[in-house]
Scaffold this motif. Structure first.
Motif, PDB file in Angstrom:
ATOM      1  N   UNK A  62       0.834  -1.202   0.000  1.00 25.73           N
ATOM      2  CA  UNK A  62       0.000   0.000   0.000  1.00 25.73           C
ATOM      3  C   UNK A  62       0.873   1.258   0.000  1.00 25.73           C
ATOM      4  N   UNK A  63       1.974   1.199   0.763  1.00 19.95           N
ATOM      5  CA  UNK A  63       2.857   2.370   0.831  1.00 19.95           C
ATOM      6  C   UNK A  63       3.461   2.676  -0.538  1.00 19.95           C
ATOM      7  N   UNK A  64       3.951   1.620  -1.195  1.00 17.76           N
ATOM      8  CA  UNK A  64       4.508   1.806  -2.541  1.00 17.76           C
ATOM      9  C   UNK A  64       3.438   2.342  -3.491  1.00 17.76           C
ATOM     10  N   UNK A  65       2.228   1.791  -3.351  1.00 13.98           N
ATOM     11  CA  UNK A  65       1.145   2.187  -4.248  1.00 13.98           C
ATOM     12  C   UNK A  65       0.812   3.658  -4.068  1.00 13.98           C
ATOM     13  N   UNK A  66       0.745   4.094  -2.816  1.00 17.10           N
ATOM     14  CA  UNK A  66       0.422   5.495  -2.553  1.00 17.10           C
ATOM     15  C   UNK A  66       1.437   6.400  -3.234  1.00 17.10           C
ATOM     16  N   UNK A  67       2.702   6.015  -3.102  1.00 17.63           N
ATOM     17  CA  UNK A  67       3.764   6.836  -3.687  1.00 17.63           C
ATOM     18  C   UNK A  67       3.683   6.810  -5.217  1.00 17.63           C
ATOM     19  N   UNK A  68       3.539   5.610  -5.763  1.00 18.45           N
ATOM     20  CA  UNK A  68       3.537   5.470  -7.222  1.00 18.45           C
ATOM     21  C   UNK A  68       2.346   6.172  -7.850  1.00 18.45           C
ATOM     22  N   UNK A  69       1.154   5.889  -7.330  1.00 18.51           N
ATOM     23  CA  UNK A  69      -0.029   6.427  -7.981  1.00 18.51           C
ATOM     24  C   UNK A  69      -0.230   7.903  -7.661  1.00 18.51           C
ATOM     25  N   UNK A  70       0.348   8.359  -6.536  1.00 10.46           N
ATOM     26  CA  UNK A  70       0.324   9.791  -6.265  1.00 10.46           C
ATOM     27  C   UNK A  70       1.102  10.490  -7.364  1.00 10.46           C
ATOM     28  N   UNK A  71       2.260   9.921  -7.701  1.00  7.52           N
ATOM     29  CA  UNK A  71       3.082  10.492  -8.759  1.00  7.52           C
ATOM     30  C   UNK A  71       2.344  10.498 -10.082  1.00  7.52           C
ATOM     31  N   UNK A  72       1.569   9.485 -10.308  1.00  9.67           N
ATOM     32  CA  UNK A  72       0.877   9.373 -11.584  1.00  9.67           C
ATOM     33  C   UNK A  72      -0.457  10.109 -11.586  1.00  9.67           C
ATOM     34  N   UNK A  73      -0.745  10.812 -10.502  1.00  8.52           N
ATOM     35  CA  UNK A  73      -1.979  11.587 -10.483  1.00  8.52           C
ATOM     36  C   UNK A  73      -3.202  10.789 -10.077  1.00  8.52           C
ATOM     37  N   UNK A  74      -2.989   9.579  -9.591  1.00 12.78           N
ATOM     38  CA  UNK A  74      -4.132   8.751  -9.220  1.00 12.78           C
ATOM     39  C   UNK A  74      -4.786   9.220  -7.927  1.00 12.78           C
ATOM     40  N   UNK A  75      -3.964   9.711  -7.003  1.00 15.94           N
ATOM     41  CA  UNK A  75      -4.514  10.059  -5.692  1.00 15.94           C
ATOM     42  C   UNK A  75      -5.457  11.231  -5.773  1.00 15.94           C
ATOM     43  N   UNK A  76      -5.130  12.143  -6.650  1.00 13.51           N
ATOM     44  CA  UNK A  76      -5.995  13.299  -6.859  1.00 13.51           C
ATOM     45  C   UNK A  76      -7.402  12.811  -7.197  1.00 13.51           C
ATOM     46  N   UNK A  77      -7.432  11.771  -8.038  1.00 11.73           N
ATOM     47  CA  UNK A  77      -8.702  11.219  -8.441  1.00 11.73           C
ATOM     48  C   UNK A  77      -9.371  10.486  -7.282  1.00 11.73           C
ATOM     49  N   UNK A  78      -8.567   9.781  -6.492  1.00 12.72           N
ATOM     50  CA  UNK A  78      -9.112   9.072  -5.330  1.00 12.72           C
ATOM     51  C   UNK A  78      -9.797  10.068  -4.411  1.00 12.72           C
ATOM     52  N   UNK A  79      -9.205  11.257  -4.270  1.00 12.27           N
ATOM     53  CA  UNK A  79      -9.793  12.300  -3.440  1.00 12.27           C
ATOM     54  C   UNK A  79     -11.160  12.715  -3.925  1.00 12.27           C
ATOM     55  N   UNK A  80     -11.298  12.810  -5.248  1.00  7.30           N
ATOM     56  CA  UNK A  80     -12.572  13.250  -5.822  1.00  7.30           C
ATOM     57  C   UNK A  80     -13.700  12.287  -5.500  1.00  7.30           C
ATOM     58  N   UNK A  81     -13.368  10.985  -5.406  1.00  7.69           N
ATOM     59  CA  UNK A  81     -14.427  10.000  -5.213  1.00  7.69           C
ATOM     60  C   UNK A  81     -15.039  10.081  -3.821  1.00  7.69           C
ATOM     61  N   UNK A  82     -14.364  10.783  -2.904  1.00  7.03           N
ATOM     62  CA  UNK A  82     -14.882  10.847  -1.542  1.00  7.03           C
ATOM     63  C   UNK A  82     -15.900  11.962  -1.351  1.00  7.03           C
ATOM     64  N   UNK A  83     -16.227  12.655  -2.412  1.00  8.94           N
ATOM     65  CA  UNK A  83     -17.163  13.765  -2.329  1.00  8.94           C
ATOM     66  C   UNK A  83     -18.426  13.371  -1.595  1.00  8.94           C
TER      67      UNK A  83
END
Lengths: 76, 365, 335
Positions: free
Chosen positions: A55-76
């Protein structure tokens, strides 16, 4: 070829697993990622997990790829 | 304009390209990169001296008409359920025919998501012959291997495959070895590399002095790749950078590679538009021959379907532009594609066709 | 064109166009049909126009997350009238039932028809019922017609679109098509998406009241926003420019589309319309949409450029790409 989507492995039973992708739950085969444990992230291609990350690696990797920004949107 | 994460790399690309002071052509090897680059409008941002060439494309596009013809033959047999990926439905065979047309004529064609769906279907339909038309590069091949092993484990006598799997590395080697490819760097496919590992590009980079970057499909990754490739050219280096770690490991996915090796063995294969390439295909290993649908259904491969004049090979190598091909926009169009560059909706020829027509329309009005 | 009808001929994409151009229009063409609006417009002596529309519903499965074929039939027909600026006068409903269909299923469909009609404040004023032998139809099909009245002075058409106008949409895209596709293609997958099918006549009335300089509207059904905007560009001769960052898409939708390998811009909606409004009334139009229950997620997604006849999208990374009308049938893909 090769579209693949990252998600979190939330169930695992032998070679079968269930991956969560923003509320979508996809059954996958984990035969190609024997190391993947519950809570790990996997990259899913055509119903198969082809790579796994902690999970830690994933957070770092996908944050870099802009995935986390999208994860944030889904929590609306 | 607000600063985008991609702007930093675009800036570095511009500076490196200016410093190099000669035209740079980079090739993406994978159809998914082709499509991702199209979707994010990457080409529109590139400096004039930098070109992004679409390489061989996706495995569906490069499947030879003769192989598609086998799949069409299988679909026509009574009691056959033909399972395949949605991508395959429209690809033309020798007579320009397709699975889409065969389905309309009554063939039982099912679109699957996972190869294991086909195995399940075979188990549930013992009176049918379930044929998996399996295509794909290294990323998808293990899924076919897993399905064959699963069928063996379940003792299924009514499951078989028509495999036209392709191997990226022999094709890439063949392209580079011909020595006439005008390319100064490779954008290496992230998902193929997950299976193969970043290590496979190192001998290639050394032998051909070819900068390589292993990249994912996000706009950021692709822009970073182009910047790194341009900088390597500026510095006279030919490294392999892996910017898709930790998903891509140096040694790849060993479990997947072992599975593929167990079920398949390399063989020569024909690529649409590129011809025969040694060791670039896979066939079932002797132990699994009973899962070969061609033998089970008594199909025989017909040759042909490559109309004379198709220049996809030259287009892929960056030697010619689509409008220099005699077939382009005359007999070869997106609704009736002939070469792989037109078969792929985002292939070089398809893109030219769209943009060319769009420009013409703009001038006309 | 190939000699037989393919599924993709019914996808509302390039192949549907081809079928209409080659088979239908040469035989049936007339000025009212050739206007290619969602409804045929019959001019009346008092300056108003009668709008007539017809539509068939063959969705599989006919029950899906968020609705069923009955709700779809009412919403789709109401919307085809509404986007022409018509006030709905009444609907007709023709049922084709397959022998063996459970009565309870038909009751659920009729309940949905009644509920959607109530939400749209319209009535079903005529109908027909036929039954075909088992196997001749898959469950049930519905064909509708709708009639409406366009007030004098209201004229929505691609021809009215001008440079500088803005494009609005009334909420996040792709939910209907993906929900249905998931239910059909991947029943093993749990998908949170629900069909967005909704009657938009109330929203259209509010929009036209707040923004009289509304030039054109269309519901983004088959072919999605991509097909709609590509058609609009072609019909108007203008360059339509969409901004990717402004097109509303939920994260769940985006991910579901990625799993299937599908461009969400090409996915069908059943409760979304795109309106083109003069720039000076864009804010008023946006406010009017957002005041409606099916417009809370409304957004300005692009604008009309100079002549060009194509639709372009400015991407998140600042690049540009052409938005095309999809080919036809949407299929899950892996590359």
């Amino acid at each position: 070829m090769c579209l693949a989507v990252p998600g979190k492995l939330i169930e695992r039973d032998g070679e079968s697993g269930l991956v969560e992708l923003h509320g979508n739950r996809v059954p996958v085969s984990v035969v190609l990622t024997p190391e993947a444990a519950l809570g790990d992230w996997v990259l899913v291609h055509a119903g198969f997990a082809i790579s796994s990350l902690s999970e830690a690696e994933a957070m770092e990797t996908f944050a870099l790829l802009g995935e986390l920004e999208e994860a944030g949107k889904s929590d609306e | 304009m607000s600063e985008r994460p991609t702007d930093l790399w675009l800036d570095r690309l511009r500076r490196a390209a200016a410093a190099v002071a000669r035209p740079l052509a980079f090739m993406e090897i994978c159809g998914t990169h082709t499509m991702a680059a199209f979707r994010c409008g990457l080409r529109a941002l590139l400096p004039d001296s930098v070109r992004l060439i679409s390489g061989p494309g996706c495995p569906v596009c490069v499947t030879a008409p003769g192989d598609i013809d086998l799949i069409l033959q299988a679909a026509q047999k009574p009691d056959v359920v033909l399972c395949t990926y949605g991508d395959m439905l429209r690809v033309g065979g020798i007579d320009g025919d397709s699975l889409e047309q065969r389905r309309a004529d009554g063939a039982d064609v099912r679109i699957i998501y996972s190869t294991l769906d086909a195995v399940d279907l075979a188990e549930k339909s013992p009176q049918k012959q379930v044929v998996l038309a399996a295509v794909g590069f290294e990323t998808t091949t293990p899924a076919t291997a897993a399905a064959v092993l699963q069928a063996q484990r379940r003792g299924l006598k009514n499951f078989s495959i028509l495999a036209s799997h392709k191997r990226v590395m022999p094709a890439l080697e063949a392209l580079l070895a011909e020595g006439d490819v005008s390319v100064q760097g490779l954008m290496c496919p992230g998902h193929v590399s997950i299976i193969l590992g970043a290590g496979v590009y190192r001998p290639l980079a050394q032998r051909y002095r070819m900068p390589c970057v292993v990249a994912g499909f996000e706009p950021l990754q692709m822009m970073q790749t182009l910047a790194l490739l341009a900088e390597m050219n500026q510095q006279g280096q030919a490294r392999v950078d892996n910017i898709y770690a930790p998903l891509v490991r140096e040694q790849g996915n060993q479990a997947a590679l072992r599975l593929t090796e167990r079920v398949f063995e390399p063989c020569d294969a024909e690529w649409r538009g590129l011809g025969k390439i040694g060791q670039s295909g896979l066939r079932l290993a002797a132990e699994f021959e009973q899962y070969d649908a061609a033998a089970r259904l008594g199909l025989s491969r017909r040759e042909g379907g490559e109309p004379p004049g198709c220049r996809c090979g030259q287009v892929i190598k960056g030697k010619q532009t689509p409008d220099q091909c005699p077939l382009f926009a005359t007999v070869c169009t997106p609704t009736r594609p002939i070469g792989p560059c037109m078969v792929s909706g985002e292939g070089t020829c398809a893109a030219w066709f769209k943009y060319g027509r769009a420009t013409a329309a703009g001038e006309a009005s | 064109m190939s000699g037989t009808i393919l599924l993709a001929h019914g996808g509302g994409g390039q192949l549907t166009d081809e079928l209409l151009e080659q088979v239908v229009r040469p035989r049936l063409g007339n000025p009212l049909l050739d206007a290619q609006l969602d409804s045929g417009m019959i001019p009346l002596p008092d300056g108003t126009r009668l709008a007539l529309t017809t539509d068939s519903y063959v969705v599989q499965p006919w029950e899906f997350p968020g609705g069923n074929i009955g709700r779809l039939a009412v919403c789709g027909t109401v919307n085809d009238l509404a986007v022409c600026g018509a006030k709905v006068l009444g609907l007709g409903l023709s049922l084709i039932l397959a022998e063996g269909l459970e009565k309870a299923g038909l009751e659920r469909v009729m309940d949905a028809v009644a509920q959607a009609a109530k939400q749209a404040n319209v009535r079903i004023i005529t109908g027909d019922t036929k039954v075909v032998g088992r196997g001749a139809a898959d469950g049930l099909y519905i064909t509708t017609c709708g009639i409406g009245l366009v007030p004098a002075g209201v004229d929505l058409s691609p021809m009215n679109v001008r440079q500088g106008d803005v494009l609005l949409i009334n909420g996040p895209i792709g939910e209907h098509g993906l929900a249905v596709m998931m239910a059909r293609q991947m029943p093993q997958m749990v998908c949170p998406l629900q069909s967005d099918s909704a009657p938009l006549n109330g929203l259209m009335e509010a929009l036209l009241a707040a923004a009289p300089l509304t030039r054109f509207a269309r519901d983004a059904t088959r072919g999605g926003v991509a097909g709609l905007c590509a058609d609009l560009a072609k019909a108007s001769g203008k360059r339509i420019v969409l901004r990717e960052a402004d097109v509303p898409v939920t994260a769940a939708t985006r991910r579901a589309a990625e799993v299937l390998g599908i461009d969400v811009l090409e996915v069908a909606n059943e409760g979304k319309l795109v309106a083109v409004v003069a720039a000076e009334q864009a804010e008023a139009a946006l406010g009017a949409m957002r005041s409606q229950c099916w417009g809370k997620g409304a957004a300005i997604i692009g604008q009309v450029g100079a002549a060009g006849g194509i639709c372009e999208m400015v991407t998140n990374m600042g690049g540009r790409r052409i938005v095309q009308k999809p080919y036809g049938e949407q299929l899950p893909r892996i590359c």
